[in-house]
Design a protein around this motif. Structure first.
Motif: not given
Length: 164
Positions: A72-87
């Motif tokens: 969900k928007y606003g629930h990502s705490g930042g980048p994680l190595a090797g992992i694509a993060c989407f909101e």
């Protein structure tokens, strides 16, 4: 006596809440799980997906080769190595940029086909991941109406599963 009962009740409630926190639950589950040798592919989709993925990364360390997190928007705490993060939008799904929803689904499918996969699904994936069978505007309107009339998550999902 009443004060002791109150303190005991607070300790029990606090321990119960702590035990079901997404990161605590993931670490507890992964500490005793044997993925064998080699890399692990991580897929996480839902409101607490980033938190669960972060816990998996801290627990499994360098074993995670690649992955995808959709939250969900606003629930990502930042980048994680090797992992694509989407909101994305939740509880009302939003229009992903052109081709983005398809890319997310392909990344999940690619990761899930790997021999050693870790899938974290805390809830909320239907709004964040699924491709609706009806026009998105219609799904958004229906979801909004359900929320406005006080429908709970079971009622919303009963209708949503017919539309996605």
């Amino acid at each position: 006596m009443n004060q002791l009962l109150h303190e005991d009740a607070e300790k029990i409630v606090s321990a119960g809440i702590h035990a079901v926190l997404p990161d605590v639950a993931v670490i507890r589950a992964l500490e005793s799980y044997d993925f064998g040798t080699g890399g692990v592919y991580l897929v996480a989709a839902g409101k607490a997906a980033w938190q669960m993925a972060h816990a998996a990364v801290s627990c499994l360390g360098g074993r995670i080769r690649r992955g995808v997190v959709i939250t969900k928007y606003g629930h990502s705490g930042g980048p994680l190595a090797g992992i694509a993060c989407f909101e994305g939008g939740h509880p009302i799904p939003d229009e992903a940029p052109a081709g983005e929803r398809g890319r997310r689904l392909r990344l999940c499918a690619i990761s899930a086909r790997r021999i050693r996969s870790c899938f974290c699904s805390p809830g909320g994936g239907s709004a964040l991941l699924e491709e609706p069978l009806v026009p998105l505007s219609e799904l958004q309107d229906i979801t909004g109406q359900l929320l406005a009339c006080g429908a709970d998550i079971v009622e919303i999902n009963t209708i949503r599963k017919r539309l996605i």
